[in-house]
Write a protein that holds these residues in place. Structure first.
Motif, PDB file in Angstrom:
ATOM      1  N   PHE A   1      36.446  64.725  33.397  1.00 48.13           N
ATOM      2  CA  PHE A   1      35.842  65.873  32.728  1.00 48.13           C
ATOM      3  C   PHE A   1      35.595  67.003  33.730  1.00 48.13           C
ATOM      4  N   VAL A   2      35.035  66.655  34.889  1.00 47.34           N
ATOM      5  CA  VAL A   2      34.756  67.667  35.909  1.00 47.34           C
ATOM      6  C   VAL A   2      36.058  68.295  36.407  1.00 47.34           C
ATOM      7  N   GLU A   3      37.066  67.459  36.634  1.00 48.62           N
ATOM      8  CA  GLU A   3      38.327  67.966  37.174  1.00 48.62           C
ATOM      9  C   GLU A   3      39.121  68.759  36.148  1.00 48.62           C
ATOM     10  N   SER A   4      38.780  68.647  34.876  1.00 47.71           N
ATOM     11  CA  SER A   4      39.465  69.433  33.848  1.00 47.71           C
ATOM     12  C   SER A   4      39.088  70.910  33.921  1.00 47.71           C
ATOM     13  N   GLY A   5      37.932  71.203  34.533  1.00 51.32           N
ATOM     14  CA  GLY A   5      37.490  72.588  34.660  1.00 51.32           C
ATOM     15  C   GLY A   5      36.999  73.192  33.367  1.00 51.32           C
ATOM     16  N   THR A   6      36.728  72.358  32.366  1.00 54.15           N
ATOM     17  CA  THR A   6      36.321  72.875  31.050  1.00 54.15           C
ATOM     18  C   THR A   6      34.804  72.891  30.863  1.00 54.15           C
ATOM     19  N   GLY A   7      34.055  72.444  31.873  1.00 51.82           N
ATOM     20  CA  GLY A   7      32.597  72.424  31.751  1.00 51.82           C
ATOM     21  C   GLY A   7      32.046  73.835  31.603  1.00 51.82           C
ATOM     22  N   ASP A   8      31.247  74.056  30.573  1.00 57.03           N
ATOM     23  CA  ASP A   8      30.718  75.401  30.342  1.00 57.03           C
ATOM     24  C   ASP A   8      29.223  75.407  30.024  1.00 57.03           C
ATOM     25  N   ALA A   9      28.541  74.285  30.300  1.00 55.50           N
ATOM     26  CA  ALA A   9      27.106  74.209  30.000  1.00 55.50           C
ATOM     27  C   ALA A   9      26.334  75.180  30.889  1.00 55.50           C
ATOM     28  N   GLU A  10      25.327  75.816  30.307  1.00 52.73           N
ATOM     29  CA  GLU A  10      24.501  76.761  31.067  1.00 52.73           C
ATOM     30  C   GLU A  10      23.468  76.041  31.926  1.00 52.73           C
ATOM     31  N   ILE A  11      23.119  74.820  31.525  1.00 54.71           N
ATOM     32  CA  ILE A  11      22.208  73.981  32.313  1.00 54.71           C
ATOM     33  C   ILE A  11      22.865  72.624  32.478  1.00 54.71           C
ATOM     34  N   ILE A  12      22.988  72.142  33.718  1.00 54.34           N
ATOM     35  CA  ILE A  12      23.525  70.805  33.930  1.00 54.34           C
ATOM     36  C   ILE A  12      22.442  69.921  34.552  1.00 54.34           C
ATOM     37  N   VAL A  13      22.396  68.684  34.080  1.00 59.16           N
ATOM     38  CA  VAL A  13      21.419  67.707  34.554  1.00 59.16           C
ATOM     39  C   VAL A  13      22.104  66.786  35.558  1.00 59.16           C
ATOM     40  N   LEU A  14      21.455  66.578  36.707  1.00 56.45           N
ATOM     41  CA  LEU A  14      21.930  65.624  37.710  1.00 56.45           C
ATOM     42  C   LEU A  14      20.855  64.575  37.913  1.00 56.45           C
ATOM     43  N   GLY A  15      21.272  63.319  38.044  1.00 56.81           N
ATOM     44  CA  GLY A  15      20.287  62.262  38.244  1.00 56.81           C
ATOM     45  C   GLY A  15      20.949  60.918  38.417  1.00 56.81           C
ATOM     46  N   ASP A  16      20.197  59.869  38.115  1.00 58.23           N
ATOM     47  CA  ASP A  16      20.678  58.505  38.314  1.00 58.23           C
ATOM     48  C   ASP A  16      20.720  57.757  36.982  1.00 58.23           C
ATOM     49  N   SER A  17      20.693  56.427  37.052  1.00 56.85           N
ATOM     50  CA  SER A  17      20.860  55.643  35.830  1.00 56.85           C
ATOM     51  C   SER A  17      19.711  55.826  34.842  1.00 56.85           C
ATOM     52  N   ARG A  18      18.503  56.168  35.329  1.00 64.70           N
ATOM     53  CA  ARG A  18      17.401  56.388  34.395  1.00 64.70           C
ATOM     54  C   ARG A  18      17.591  57.700  33.640  1.00 64.70           C
ATOM     55  N   SER A  19      17.967  58.760  34.348  1.00 67.46           N
ATOM     56  CA  SER A  19      18.130  60.060  33.678  1.00 67.46           C
ATOM     57  C   SER A  19      19.398  60.134  32.846  1.00 67.46           C
ATOM     58  N   MET A  20      20.287  59.132  32.973  1.00 63.59           N
ATOM     59  CA  MET A  20      21.450  59.066  32.086  1.00 63.59           C
ATOM     60  C   MET A  20      21.024  58.992  30.627  1.00 63.59           C
ATOM     61  N   ALA A  21      19.790  58.583  30.379  1.00 60.81           N
ATOM     62  CA  ALA A  21      19.300  58.430  29.009  1.00 60.81           C
ATOM     63  C   ALA A  21      19.008  59.770  28.339  1.00 60.81           C
ATOM     64  N   LEU A  22      19.053  60.873  29.093  1.00 58.06           N
ATOM     65  CA  LEU A  22      18.753  62.189  28.531  1.00 58.06           C
ATOM     66  C   LEU A  22      19.981  62.771  27.832  1.00 58.06           C
ATOM     67  N   ALA A  23      19.798  63.223  26.610  1.00 58.13           N
ATOM     68  CA  ALA A  23      20.892  63.824  25.851  1.00 58.13           C
ATOM     69  C   ALA A  23      21.076  65.285  26.242  1.00 58.13           C
ATOM     70  N   GLY A  24      22.326  65.743  26.169  1.00 55.33           N
ATOM     71  CA  GLY A  24      22.611  67.162  26.320  1.00 55.33           C
ATOM     72  C   GLY A  24      22.598  67.834  24.961  1.00 55.33           C
ATOM     73  N   TYR A  25      22.684  69.170  24.952  1.00 57.59           N
ATOM     74  CA  TYR A  25      22.600  69.907  23.694  1.00 57.59           C
ATOM     75  C   TYR A  25      23.519  71.120  23.727  1.00 57.59           C
ATOM     76  N   PRO A  26      24.209  71.372  22.611  1.00 56.04           N
ATOM     77  CA  PRO A  26      24.972  72.623  22.528  1.00 56.04           C
ATOM     78  C   PRO A  26      24.012  73.774  22.248  1.00 56.04           C
ATOM     79  N   LYS A  27      24.478  74.972  22.453  1.00 55.31           N
ATOM     80  CA  LYS A  27      23.661  76.146  22.152  1.00 55.31           C
ATOM     81  C   LYS A  27      23.599  76.287  20.635  1.00 55.31           C
ATOM     82  N   GLU A  28      22.411  76.117  20.085  1.00 55.03           N
ATOM     83  CA  GLU A  28      22.245  76.148  18.638  1.00 55.03           C
ATOM     84  C   GLU A  28      20.839  76.624  18.319  1.00 55.03           C
ATOM     85  N   SER A  29      20.463  76.556  17.068  1.00 50.98           N
ATOM     86  CA  SER A  29      19.131  76.984  16.667  1.00 50.98           C
ATOM     87  C   SER A  29      18.063  76.179  17.397  1.00 50.98           C
TER      88      SER A  29
END
Length: 425
Positions: free
Chosen positions: A44-72
């Motif tokens: 995914f990273v090497e595809s160059g298609t990442g366009d999120a305005e906020i990216i989360v970095l962490g370990d196996s515990r923070s993997m549990a956090l969901a991302g969100y598209p720009k919406e209401s």
């Protein structure tokens, strides 16, 4: 003699054919889940298609956090790039790669790793993880001089000592070698050989390149997938696997034992991909565990906590080394990217200890000294031990709670912080 050369030639030809097939096909979909997961994120990273305005970095515990598209109700899109057991050096290297591959520069990086990853420095060099010989990476000449004076023993990179030799599977092995076998592949699968060469210097470079060299051959890199491909059962995929993936987002179904990983490796990995794609990077690895194993693990945690309360150890506190945070803040600052740390909830009994509270106090002081970086909290940083499957990872209900609070309480703080920075600029 001719027949010998013919046999060698046929063997090399078969290897070449296998190598080409592996490179041209999606064989990684038949790999073991952890290696598949890391390669999925890498691609995914090497595809160059990442366009999120906020990216989360962490370990196996923070993997549990969901991302969100720009919406209401979500002013900025969010994607979770957390990966398990990568070590503190990983994050800076990952950001470098993320930007170099042409992904859209994020407005902000949210760091959500566990305290040990940001408060204990970078640790000793990879080739001496116990720091028994050195605390810092050495140049090759310094290393060779030291090893010559010590006398080179069995292991070129690290002398085995009785304190870290353990027995498993009928053989004896160095404990740190076992850890490397379990976790090191993640790092090697995330970065290419040339990227690893650029990231390290001195003896650490020699060490990690020696580990990465075999992975230059895709047939070795994905040898687990090749082995799994030989079993017909690993190719079977239920046409309704996506519906089952949705079904298994219910804690009731997980706890009832209805959501065990598919015996088909292909279907299991497609399910992982489905969940990561739908939730923009999120995957709670604890949901893969059998209910009886989760129950057993929780009982062990409870017993461990009770024993600690009955026999408390003398209090000691080592001042934190926030060099990882310093480097990340300086890096994001130089790239015009905002930086924030999300203080992830932990077991109540652990979070309420004097050591954790002292570390939190030092962390707050650190962020006061770096006012252009944000520090964000959940409504409560202490979760009941029942919401964890072990000392680190959330169970399904813990995952639901942490995501509800992340969406309702943490992200609004982050959005306000971003708005304030945009106004000041």
């Amino acid at each position: 003699m001719r027949s010998k050369f013919l046999g060698i030639g046929i063997t090399l030809l078969l290897f070449l054919v296998l190598e080409i097939v592996v490179r041209l096909t999606g064989v990684h979909y038949l790999e073991q889940p952890e290696i598949f997961f890391v390669n999925l994120k890498k691609k995914f990273v090497e595809s160059g298609t990442g366009d999120a305005e906020i990216i989360v970095l962490g370990d196996s515990r923070s993997m549990a956090l969901a991302g969100y598209p720009k919406e209401s109700g979500v002013e900025f899109s969010v994607y979770n790039h957390s990966l398990p057991a990568m070590g503190p050096k990983y994050y800076r290297f990952f950001l470098d790669k993320y930007l170099q591959k042409g992904n859209t520069k994020p407005k902000m990086v949210l760091f959500a790793a566990s305290p040990k990853l940001y408060s204990t420095g970078y640790g000793p060099p990879l080739y001496d993880p116990d720091a028994k010989q050195v605390k810092e990476n050495e140049s090759v000449s310094t290393y060779l001089n030291r090893r010559w004076n010590e006398g080179i023993d069995k292991n070129f990179f690290r002398t085995q000592t009785p304190s870290n030799i353990v027995s498993y599977s009928g053989k004896q092995e160095d404990f740190n070698q076992i850890l490397w076998e379990f976790f090191g592949h993640r790092y090697l699968h995330q970065f290419t050989y040339s990227e690893l060469s650029e990231q390290y210097s001195g003896v650490e470079r020699l060490f990690i390149l020696s580990k990465a060299a075999p992975l230059l051959y895709e047939s070795y890199r994905f040898h687990g997938a090749i082995r799994n491909a030989l079993s017909q059962s690993n190719w079977k995929v239920d046409k309704n696997y996506k519906e089952k993936s949705l079904f298994c987002e219910s804690c009731e179904n997980i706890e009832a034992g209805l959501c065990k990983p598919s015996p088909s490796q292909l279907e299991d990995n497609l399910t992982i991909e489905d969940q990561i794609t739908r939730h923009l990077g999120k995957y709670n690895i604890s949901n893969r565990l059998k209910p009886e194993l989760v129950m057993f693990s929780k009982q062990l945690v409870r017993k461990e906590l009770e024993d600690e309360l009955k026999n408390p150890l003398p209090y000691t506190y080592t001042s934190p080394d926030f060099v990882v945070l310093k480097d990340l803040i300086e890096y994001t600052r130089s790239r015009g990217i905002g930086f924030g740390l999300v203080y992830m909830p932990w077991l109540k009994e652990r979070q309420n200890t004097r050591e954790s509270q002292d570390l939190l106090a030092d962390l707050k002081v650190f962020f006061k000294e770096n006012p252009d970086a944000g520090l964000f909290f959940f409504p409560d940083s202490s979760y009941p031990s029942e919401r964890f499957v072990d000392n680190i990872h959330y169970d399904c209900r813990g995952e639901k709670r942490v995501n509800e609070e992340f969406r309702q309480f943490v992200l609004p703080q982050v959005f306000r912080f971003l708005h304030s920075k945009q106004k000041s600029n």
